[in-house]
Structure formats: structure tokens, C-alpha cells
Write a protein that holds these residues in place. Sequence first.
Motif, short mmCIF file in Angstrom:
data_model
loop_
_atom_site.label_atom_id
_atom_site.label_comp_id
_atom_site.label_asym_id
_atom_site.label_seq_id
_atom_site.Cartn_x
_atom_site.Cartn_y
_atom_site.Cartn_z
N CYS A 254 0.82 -1.22 0.00
CA CYS A 254 0.00 0.00 0.00
C CYS A 254 0.85 1.26 0.00
CB CYS A 254 -0.93 0.00 1.22
SG CYS A 254 -2.33 -1.12 1.07
N ARG A 255 2.04 1.19 0.59
CA ARG A 255 2.88 2.39 0.64
C ARG A 255 3.35 2.83 -0.74
NH1 ARG A 255 5.37 -0.75 4.73
NH2 ARG A 255 4.49 -0.26 6.78
N GLU A 256 3.30 1.93 -1.69
CA GLU A 256 3.85 2.22 -3.01
C GLU A 256 2.81 2.22 -4.12
OE1 GLU A 256 6.89 -0.64 -3.66
OE2 GLU A 256 8.10 -0.02 -1.93
N ASN A 257 1.52 1.99 -3.78
CA ASN A 257 0.52 1.83 -4.82
C ASN A 257 -0.81 2.46 -4.41
OD1 ASN A 257 1.68 -0.36 -6.87
ND2 ASN A 257 2.22 -1.04 -4.80
N GLY A 258 -1.62 2.76 -5.43
CA GLY A 258 -3.02 3.06 -5.18
C GLY A 258 -3.75 1.77 -4.85
N PHE A 259 -5.02 1.87 -4.46
CA PHE A 259 -5.68 0.68 -3.92
C PHE A 259 -5.85 -0.43 -4.95
CE2 PHE A 259 -9.29 -1.73 -2.16
CZ PHE A 259 -8.70 -2.11 -0.97
N ILE A 260 -6.25 -0.10 -6.16
CA ILE A 260 -6.45 -1.14 -7.17
C ILE A 260 -5.12 -1.84 -7.48
CG2 ILE A 260 -7.11 -1.59 -9.56
CD1 ILE A 260 -9.43 -1.06 -7.65
N ASP A 261 -4.07 -1.05 -7.65
CA ASP A 261 -2.77 -1.65 -7.91
C ASP A 261 -2.30 -2.48 -6.72
OD1 ASP A 261 -2.63 -0.58 -10.42
OD2 ASP A 261 -1.50 1.20 -9.80
N ALA A 262 -2.63 -2.04 -5.52
CA ALA A 262 -2.25 -2.80 -4.33
C ALA A 262 -2.94 -4.15 -4.30
CB ALA A 262 -2.59 -2.00 -3.07
N LEU A 263 -4.23 -4.18 -4.65
CA LEU A 263 -4.95 -5.46 -4.69
C LEU A 263 -4.33 -6.38 -5.74
CD1 LEU A 263 -8.74 -4.47 -4.40
CD2 LEU A 263 -7.32 -5.58 -2.67
N ASN A 264 -4.07 -5.83 -6.92
CA ASN A 264 -3.51 -6.66 -7.99
C ASN A 264 -2.11 -7.17 -7.62
OD1 ASN A 264 -5.68 -6.63 -9.83
ND2 ASN A 264 -5.10 -4.58 -10.53
#
Length: 536
Positions: free
Chosen positions: A173-183
Motif C-alpha cells: 500500500c505504501r507504493e501503490n493506489g488501492f487497485i494496484d495494491a490489490l492486484n
Amino acid sequence: MLLILSSRMVSEEIALQFGALPPAMLPLGAGRLWERQIELAMGEPVWLTLPEDYEIGEFDRARLAEARVNILRLSASLSITEAIAAAIDHIAPEGAIRILYGDTLVSLPDDQLMLSDRVCAKASLANYPWAFVRGMENGRPVFSNAPPRRLENRNAVCGYFHFADARVFAAICRENGFIDALNTYAERAPLQILEPETWLDFGHLSLYFQSKRDMLMARSFNDVQVEGDFLIKQSGQIAKMRDERRWFQDLPETLRLHTPRFGGSIERDHRAGYALEYLFAPSLADLFAFGELGLSSWLEIFEGCAQLLDKFDAIPPEPAAPEASAEYAALFHQEMIERKTRQRLDNFLTTAGLDRAQEFRINGRQLPSLGRVLDDFLQAVPPTRPADIRLWHGDLFFGNMFYDFVARRAMCIDPRGQLPGFGYARFGDPRYDIAKLAHSVLGKYDKTILGRSRLARHAAHDWELRCAATPHEAEIEQIFSETLVTARGLSRSEIAAMTGLLFLSMLPLHGDDPERQSHLLAAGLIFHSKLQEAAA
């Protein structure tokens, strides 16, 4: 561990109706949304994030503490992933974490709530800016903010997640938006889609009201049910139900806009009832007990109430009708003001082991005996005159009133419909309706019913009653008194007395909860002091 993310305020459209609240603090049923959400905890610790500048009221702090909910303050400027990472860093959980959006409620079987690495998703045709499950690639789900082009593939992410490794997800999560974090997490862990039995989204105004209705459909009571777009009210008190529905059927056109559409009569299984359109509007009880509206909103609401009462006042009975007679006015005063209160108070005193000679000290003020308080109230209410009789509601407290902010219109449900000794009654003394409103505004009746009052007993009959505060409460009371009492040519003393009588008459109706009866008794006795102040 369950983490409820509620560190941003609700959307502007919701705030215009309820005030600036974090989503988990929205009113729902007899409490707030978070009180339903923590049912998902399954005995695990609960953390609730709230905005740094949100002030939790005294009563809410107490309820959160009683429920053992841990509060974490976060900046409202944080993105979802930043808030998740900050929360996990602060809590430092070992192993898994479950995350629930603050505007979301889901239901799942107990054995599925604890399944590792799950994302709840459910098919929906509604058009809202949700995240979606785009499909499966290499055996893992792929998430996207772009709505699917095919209706059958609209599998929306619901807002409930289980991550087996909280710290790994926080790092992502520290490096991504939420959708990218899920993926990204799905590439590293066996993330799977889990469909909840129900999904309620309270994050958009229309969805809030729809979700509230859907929750009522799932939690219907014996006498009140929600079926589709209609609220069904039925009871074994057949005469009462028939008179209530007749009140709706007999309404003149000028007042039909102030009630839900009548959906027909019901007679079945030795019960009578009727159907009303379900109102997608906030009740005044919710707004007063849980909302954070500004003074301008309350001025608008009370003006709406005044317009409703004006329409009632414009409809007297026909000159030759029994309701226009002196006998009817005398019967109304005798039954609704005097006899009902005396009988019900005596019933309560017998059950409670008290008598009329008992004296109380309430909020530091010594009061005369209960019998003297009753007599003082009755003497302060001038008799009902034939010229006073107008169309009336009979139970116009905040729990039976709604406000449509779009139409700028006050709405009402659940009329009384009866007068003892007469039968079906659509006409009455307007002061009674105003006193009913006063016992919500000035007497805080709805707050007591919703568990937002506290009674301290300094001695057996020395009590202190306190209710949860509404923002600008003193000013709201002043606006109410000016708009709905003095502006209508009424004295504050007669409304204070009638309001006190209402509290005393309600005591036996709450026999299932002796503690609540004590709260209501104290509230009623406080109006003796208000009566003296108004008469001074």
C-alpha cells in the motif's frame, strides 16, 4: 483483527442531510453504523479510524468504550492505501488483518468471515464509482476501476477484505493506489473472491436510503415489515389499524404530499393494517439524536413543520359535524389531557411501588410531590374549545416525522386516528401535536428511546438526567419555541405543561424497561421547572 476505515467525512450530498460525519458514525436503526459493523469482529479486537479533527461526543465515547472499540485518529487527507498503511503501522498486528470500509456492511456465514486472503465482491447493475473484478488471469482475480462493458460481468468490490499477512499488504500500500495494491497482493498470495450474502453500501445518498430499507427488510418486526417499496404495518388491534388507515384515506389533497403514498388496506390472519410507500428520507429522530446539522438546516426543518401544521389548522370540522360541538371539545380535553394521564400515572406508580405523595429532586431542583406536579400541569392547560378543533395527527413526535431536503417538505406517518369514547377521530386540539413535537425537541424523548440519555442516582429519589448533546442545541430549542409555539399564539407555559403530561402518560407504555421509565419520569418532572420558569 477488524480494521474499520472511516477517517474521511461522508460525501457532501450526505453531509447536507446529516451533517459532517465520518461514515461509520451515520445513523442506522437505533444506533450508528459502526455498531452494526463490529458484529463482524467475531470476538477479535476492533480498530476504528476517524478524522483527526472529528469531535466524538461524550455519549459516543462511552458507547465506543463499552464496545471495546479502539480509536485511531488519521488525517482526512490520506488516500485509502496511505490510511491502511498508517493504521497497520500503528496497530502492528501479527499475521492477518480484516479490513472493512466505514460506509459498508456485509453479511457472511461465520465460517467464511475468517477465511484467509479474500476479497468480497457481488454483482450489481447500479452505476457508482466502485472497483470491479475484471476477471481471472492465471488463476488470480484482476481488479479495475473501469466498469465492465458487459452487464453480466459487473462484479463490484464490496469493501470487506481479509489479508493473511497484514504487513505485506501495508508495504504494498505504501507504493501503490488501492487497485494496484490489490492486484500486486494477488500476484504474491492466493487471493480469492468471496460473495457475501448481503452487501449494503452507505457511501452515496441514494444507496444510504436503499441500504437502510434493505436492512429493515432483513430485520422486519412482527407489526412492521418492509416489502419492496412499501412499508407494511399490521396488528391484532384491528379497530386501531382501521382508524389509522382511514386517516390516510380521508386526507385532503393539500396534505397528501406530507405523507407517504397510501398503498392499500390489509386484512389477514385476524389482523388489520395498511401499506405505505417507503420514504427515502431521514427521520427527524435520526437527525436530532445522531446528526450534526447546522442551525440553518434546523430553521428550514421547523419552517417545514410549521407549514404542515398550518395545513392542519386550515381544516376545521364541518359546522354540523359532531367534532365541531362543545361536547367533542370537552371530551377531547377530558380523555387526552386529563383522564389518560391520571390513569396511566396511577398504573405506573402501582407497578413501581410509588405513590402520588412521593417527592423527587431532579437535576439539583427539589420538586413537589408527584400528585402536586400532576395537578400543576393540568391547571396550566386551558380547556380545549370548539374553535380550537382542527385536523390533527395525534402522535407527531420526531420518530414519526421525516424531512425531504429535496422537496423541502416535512412528512409524517403513524397518526393516532382515535379518541377514547368517540372512535375514529381525525380532528383534535392542535396544541397536542405541538406538545408532541416539544417532547422530542425540548424533552429529548427520542434520545431517551434510542439509549442516548444517562441517569445518575445520588440518592433514592435524587436523580440527575443528562442526554447526548445535539450541536447548537440551545439555539435549536429557541428556534423551535419561536417558530412553533409563540408564533402560533401559544404560551410556553401551556406547552410545557402538556409536554410534561405526555411524559407522565407514557410511563406504563415502557414497562418492558424500568430504567427507561425512570429516564422518562425524570424528563417529565423537569417540565415542572420549565413550567415555573415560563409562568414567572
